[in-house]
Design a protein around this motif. Structure first.
Motif, PDB file in Angstrom:
ATOM      1  N   GLN A 158       0.880  -1.172   0.000  1.00 18.61           N
ATOM      2  CA  GLN A 158       0.000   0.000   0.000  1.00 18.61           C
ATOM      3  C   GLN A 158       0.920   1.225   0.000  1.00 18.61           C
ATOM      4  N   CYS A 159       1.344   1.715   1.162  1.00 16.12           N
ATOM      5  CA  CYS A 159       2.290   2.836   1.121  1.00 16.12           C
ATOM      6  C   CYS A 159       3.693   2.372   0.736  1.00 16.12           C
ATOM      7  N   GLY A 160       4.023   1.116   1.047  1.00 13.76           N
ATOM      8  CA  GLY A 160       5.296   0.542   0.653  1.00 13.76           C
ATOM      9  C   GLY A 160       6.429   0.746   1.632  1.00 13.76           C
ATOM     10  N   TYR A 161       6.186   1.476   2.711  1.00 10.88           N
ATOM     11  CA  TYR A 161       7.304   1.804   3.605  1.00 10.88           C
ATOM     12  C   TYR A 161       7.923   0.563   4.248  1.00 10.88           C
ATOM     13  N   CYS A 162       7.111  -0.432   4.490  1.00 12.38           N
ATOM     14  CA  CYS A 162       7.584  -1.613   5.216  1.00 12.38           C
ATOM     15  C   CYS A 162       8.199  -2.678   4.333  1.00 12.38           C
ATOM     16  N   CYS A 207       3.728  -3.748   9.662  1.00 12.26           N
ATOM     17  CA  CYS A 207       3.134  -3.012   8.542  1.00 12.26           C
ATOM     18  C   CYS A 207       1.952  -2.234   9.082  1.00 12.26           C
ATOM     19  N   ARG A 208       2.038  -0.924   9.000  1.00 12.48           N
ATOM     20  CA  ARG A 208       0.956  -0.101   9.571  1.00 12.48           C
ATOM     21  C   ARG A 208      -0.236   0.001   8.636  1.00 12.48           C
ATOM     22  N   CYS A 209      -0.048  -0.411   7.371  1.00 12.60           N
ATOM     23  CA  CYS A 209      -1.172  -0.359   6.434  1.00 12.60           C
ATOM     24  C   CYS A 209      -2.024  -1.615   6.504  1.00 12.60           C
ATOM     25  N   THR A 241      -1.250  -4.900   5.492  1.00 16.46           N
ATOM     26  CA  THR A 241      -1.204  -5.748   4.296  1.00 16.46           C
ATOM     27  C   THR A 241      -0.819  -7.199   4.627  1.00 16.46           C
TER      28      THR A 241
HETATM   29  S1  FES Z   1       2.421  -1.044   3.162  1.00 17.57           S
HETATM   30 FE1  FES Z   1       2.377   0.753   4.412  1.00 17.57          FE
HETATM   31  S2  FES Z   1       3.446   0.194   6.209  1.00 17.57           S
HETATM   32 FE2  FES Z   1       3.264  -1.641   5.103  1.00 17.57          FE
END
Ligand code: FES
Ligand code: FES
Length: 154
Positions: free
Chosen positions: A98-102, A134-136, A138
């Motif tokens: 999703q955001c990809g940060y993790c 993962c805060r989103c 996923t």
């Molecule tokens: S995809 Fe956003 S923190 Fe994992």
């Protein structure tokens, strides 16, 4: 001080002021390797994970001076656009981020695990990845992707 590091198959020299500086900062700031991310800085989230001689480590709490001649691999060294790691392929096929940060934390942790564990059970995968966040939310897709990669790796 000058410090030699073996990163992604190359020996590189960096200049550091503080030997306690985290490896994460050397990778991102000195070497422009932005796969590993700064998340918590406290070894709690996994975003900064890299491999040291094949083991997943948290680069946010690893002093760069402690590395010695160990081989460091970052996400950029795991695969190439022409020959991605099975986890990278599976992440795309399962449309995980999703955001990809993790992403870095999950892929680098799972890659280290799958390198030594063939045909893992779902429970074993969950245990291996339990320290990554993962805060989103996923997680369902991540599990599918790791299982898919494990099948590809036979
Ligand atoms: S995809 Fe956003 S923190 Fe994992
Ligand atoms: S930034 Fe290293 S574990 Fe969170």
């Amino acid at each position: 001080m000058r410090k030699s590091l073996n990163v992604n198959g190359r020996t590189v020299q960096i200049t550091i002021d503080d030997p306690d500086m985290p490896l994460l900062y050397a990778l991102r700031d000195n070497l422009a390797l932005h796969g590993p991310r700064f998340g918590c800085g406290l070894a709690q989230c996994g975003a900064c994970t890299v491999h040291m001689d094949g083991q997943a480590i948290r680069s946010c709490i690893t002093p760069v001076s402690s590395i010695g001649d160990a081989k460091i691999v970052t996400l950029a060294g795991l695969g190439t656009p022409d020959k991605p790691h099975p986890l990278q392929t599976a992440y795309v096929e399962e449309q995980v981020p999703q955001c990809g940060y993790c992403i870095n934390g999950w892929i680098m942790t799972a890659a280290s695990f799958l390198a030594t564990k063939k045909k893992p059970t779902e429970a074993e995968i969950k245990t291996a990845l339990e320290g990554v966040k993962c805060r989103c939310g996923t997680h369902v897709s991540i599990l599918k992707a790791v299982k898919r990669a494990a099948e590809m790796m036979g």
